[in-house]
Design a protein around this motif. Sequence first.
Motif, PDB file in Angstrom:
ATOM      1  N   LYS A  53      30.113 -28.806 -35.677  1.00  0.00           N
ATOM      2  CA  LYS A  53      29.669 -27.789 -34.709  1.00  0.00           C
ATOM      3  C   LYS A  53      28.347 -27.735 -34.338  1.00  0.00           C
ATOM      4  N   ASP A  54      27.429 -27.726 -35.362  1.00  0.00           N
ATOM      5  CA  ASP A  54      26.029 -27.429 -35.129  1.00  0.00           C
ATOM      6  C   ASP A  54      24.861 -28.622 -35.188  1.00  0.00           C
ATOM      7  N   CYS A  55      25.708 -29.881 -35.333  1.00  0.00           N
ATOM      8  CA  CYS A  55      24.898 -31.082 -35.273  1.00  0.00           C
ATOM      9  C   CYS A  55      25.680 -32.083 -34.340  1.00  0.00           C
ATOM     10  N   LEU A  56      26.776 -32.651 -35.002  1.00  0.00           N
ATOM     11  CA  LEU A  56      27.469 -33.686 -34.317  1.00  0.00           C
ATOM     12  C   LEU A  56      27.649 -33.479 -32.791  1.00  0.00           C
ATOM     13  N   SER A  57      28.383 -32.295 -32.569  1.00  0.00           N
ATOM     14  CA  SER A  57      28.806 -31.982 -31.229  1.00  0.00           C
ATOM     15  C   SER A  57      27.723 -31.862 -30.072  1.00  0.00           C
ATOM     16  N   HIS A  58      26.337 -32.081 -30.523  1.00  0.00           N
ATOM     17  CA  HIS A  58      25.195 -32.200 -29.633  1.00  0.00           C
ATOM     18  C   HIS A  58      25.128 -33.804 -29.433  1.00  0.00           C
ATOM     19  N   LYS A  59      25.769 -34.636 -29.981  1.00  0.00           N
ATOM     20  CA  LYS A  59      25.589 -36.042 -30.100  1.00  0.00           C
ATOM     21  C   LYS A  59      24.099 -36.476 -29.950  1.00  0.00           C
ATOM     22  N   PRO A  60      23.301 -36.118 -31.022  1.00  0.00           N
ATOM     23  CA  PRO A  60      22.049 -36.544 -31.192  1.00  0.00           C
ATOM     24  C   PRO A  60      21.807 -38.047 -31.071  1.00  0.00           C
ATOM     25  N   ASP A  61      20.715 -38.445 -30.741  1.00  0.00           N
ATOM     26  CA  ASP A  61      20.370 -39.737 -30.842  1.00  0.00           C
ATOM     27  C   ASP A  61      19.351 -39.919 -32.158  1.00  0.00           C
ATOM     28  N   PHE A  62      18.894 -38.720 -32.597  1.00  0.00           N
ATOM     29  CA  PHE A  62      17.841 -38.517 -33.526  1.00  0.00           C
ATOM     30  C   PHE A  62      18.025 -37.069 -34.335  1.00  0.00           C
ATOM     31  N   THR A  63      18.285 -37.171 -35.738  1.00  0.00           N
ATOM     32  CA  THR A  63      18.528 -35.944 -36.394  1.00  0.00           C
ATOM     33  C   THR A  63      17.351 -35.935 -37.701  1.00  0.00           C
ATOM     34  N   ILE A  64      16.727 -34.719 -37.427  1.00  0.00           N
ATOM     35  CA  ILE A  64      15.816 -34.397 -38.647  1.00  0.00           C
ATOM     36  C   ILE A  64      16.396 -33.585 -39.750  1.00  0.00           C
ATOM     37  N   LEU A  65      16.654 -34.183 -40.905  1.00  0.00           N
ATOM     38  CA  LEU A  65      17.340 -33.518 -41.691  1.00  0.00           C
ATOM     39  C   LEU A  65      16.464 -33.046 -43.027  1.00  0.00           C
ATOM     40  N   ILE A  91      24.508 -37.449 -44.590  1.00  0.00           N
ATOM     41  CA  ILE A  91      23.961 -38.699 -43.790  1.00  0.00           C
ATOM     42  C   ILE A  91      24.992 -39.550 -42.952  1.00  0.00           C
ATOM     43  N   ARG A  92      25.922 -39.881 -44.023  1.00  0.00           N
ATOM     44  CA  ARG A  92      27.099 -40.789 -43.478  1.00  0.00           C
ATOM     45  C   ARG A  92      27.622 -40.131 -42.225  1.00  0.00           C
ATOM     46  N   MET A  93      27.797 -38.986 -42.231  1.00  0.00           N
ATOM     47  CA  MET A  93      28.548 -38.272 -41.035  1.00  0.00           C
ATOM     48  C   MET A  93      27.609 -38.462 -39.755  1.00  0.00           C
ATOM     49  N   ILE A  94      26.395 -38.288 -39.975  1.00  0.00           N
ATOM     50  CA  ILE A  94      25.344 -38.241 -38.711  1.00  0.00           C
ATOM     51  C   ILE A  94      24.978 -39.711 -38.518  1.00  0.00           C
ATOM     52  N   THR A  95      24.960 -40.713 -39.272  1.00  0.00           N
ATOM     53  CA  THR A  95      24.564 -41.982 -38.799  1.00  0.00           C
ATOM     54  C   THR A  95      25.864 -42.422 -38.247  1.00  0.00           C
ATOM     55  N   GLY A  96      27.073 -42.120 -38.721  1.00  0.00           N
ATOM     56  CA  GLY A  96      28.308 -42.839 -38.224  1.00  0.00           C
ATOM     57  C   GLY A  96      28.613 -42.234 -36.894  1.00  0.00           C
ATOM     58  N   SER A  97      27.905 -41.101 -36.428  1.00  0.00           N
ATOM     59  CA  SER A  97      28.004 -40.663 -35.003  1.00  0.00           C
ATOM     60  C   SER A  97      27.172 -41.312 -34.155  1.00  0.00           C
ATOM     61  N   GLY A  98      26.219 -42.384 -34.593  1.00  0.00           N
ATOM     62  CA  GLY A  98      25.158 -43.093 -33.825  1.00  0.00           C
ATOM     63  C   GLY A  98      23.940 -42.617 -33.980  1.00  0.00           C
ATOM     64  N   SER A  99      23.719 -41.481 -34.682  1.00  0.00           N
ATOM     65  CA  SER A  99      22.277 -40.763 -34.560  1.00  0.00           C
ATOM     66  C   SER A  99      21.369 -41.561 -35.725  1.00  0.00           C
ATOM     67  N   GLN A 100      19.995 -41.749 -35.550  1.00  0.00           N
ATOM     68  CA  GLN A 100      19.337 -42.014 -36.484  1.00  0.00           C
ATOM     69  C   GLN A 100      18.862 -40.725 -37.334  1.00  0.00           C
ATOM     70  N   VAL A 101      18.326 -40.952 -38.538  1.00  0.00           N
ATOM     71  CA  VAL A 101      18.128 -39.902 -39.423  1.00  0.00           C
ATOM     72  C   VAL A 101      16.581 -39.861 -39.945  1.00  0.00           C
ATOM     73  N   VAL A 204       7.619 -44.459 -35.112  1.00  0.00           N
ATOM     74  CA  VAL A 204       8.922 -45.236 -35.451  1.00  0.00           C
ATOM     75  C   VAL A 204       9.339 -45.918 -34.210  1.00  0.00           C
ATOM     76  N   ASN A 205       8.835 -45.274 -33.160  1.00  0.00           N
ATOM     77  CA  ASN A 205       9.385 -45.676 -31.736  1.00  0.00           C
ATOM     78  C   ASN A 205      10.935 -45.752 -31.626  1.00  0.00           C
ATOM     79  N   ALA A 206      11.498 -44.737 -32.266  1.00  0.00           N
ATOM     80  CA  ALA A 206      12.965 -44.496 -32.131  1.00  0.00           C
ATOM     81  C   ALA A 206      13.406 -43.739 -31.085  1.00  0.00           C
ATOM     82  N   PRO A 207      14.559 -43.440 -30.423  1.00  0.00           N
ATOM     83  CA  PRO A 207      15.023 -42.815 -29.350  1.00  0.00           C
ATOM     84  C   PRO A 207      15.060 -41.335 -29.930  1.00  0.00           C
ATOM     85  N   TYR A 208      14.518 -40.184 -29.265  1.00  0.00           N
ATOM     86  CA  TYR A 208      14.658 -38.938 -29.781  1.00  0.00           C
ATOM     87  C   TYR A 208      14.913 -38.042 -28.474  1.00  0.00           C
ATOM     88  N   ARG A 209      15.624 -38.390 -27.318  1.00  0.00           N
ATOM     89  CA  ARG A 209      15.655 -37.621 -26.240  1.00  0.00           C
ATOM     90  C   ARG A 209      16.688 -36.517 -26.645  1.00  0.00           C
TER      91      ARG A 209
END
Length: 240
Positions: A53-65, A91-101, A204-209
Amino acid sequence: MHRRHFLHTALALPAAAWAGNAMPVQPAAEEPFIINAGVGGNNTVDLLARIEKDCLSHKPDFTILMIGTNDMNSRKHIPLPEFEQNLRKIIRMITGSGSQVLLMTILPGYEPYLFTRHPKEFYEPEGYQSRLMKVNATIKHVAEELKLHFLDLHHIFDKVGNVGEEAGSLIQNVANSNKNDGIHPTPDGYRTIAVAVYEKLISVNAPYRRLVCFGDSITNGGGGVEGNSYPAQLKKLLGY
């Protein structure tokens, strides 16, 4: 483009795409956003319970944990092997959704204040400092093994945070906040976190929009992306 191929492509488009123009209208670029998904009192078990609900539903391209303070400090203490297992699952759930961490270590605390919340025996047999070092060593090890982005916030606060009872401490105390807190950052402390995170994102020049800050009360910092929290300060630095 060959005329026949162009006509075939054009006819395949919905009428709304033309909007009365000679060429199809391009969809508007998605506005960048930052979400403060910090909840006070959370440990790794709590984050797992609300990650969809609070993380993956937003489809982040970058997650700060940033997690672990309550796992080691509160009545919701999680033994280190279980903490690591939970952390890896998050971490496995976040990266599995396509987000960097970006994984961050937890901050130093001021022991005399902490011992007003919990007796020293709460930290036995290793003691507070040893437990803290083990938690952060685990966080760093996981980041290195999984090749995640990593930020050692503990090192920054330990070296320049003046953690103690002086007004200049970056951790709340009686002199700067009228609280014998010893664990949560001051407004200057939150700005310090935001600047460190901002510089890391740029380097790190990563996507974080689509950015989610996931954690406990130290992420929450009063809630939302306004005010003094590090997500609020980071929003200003990113111009979102």
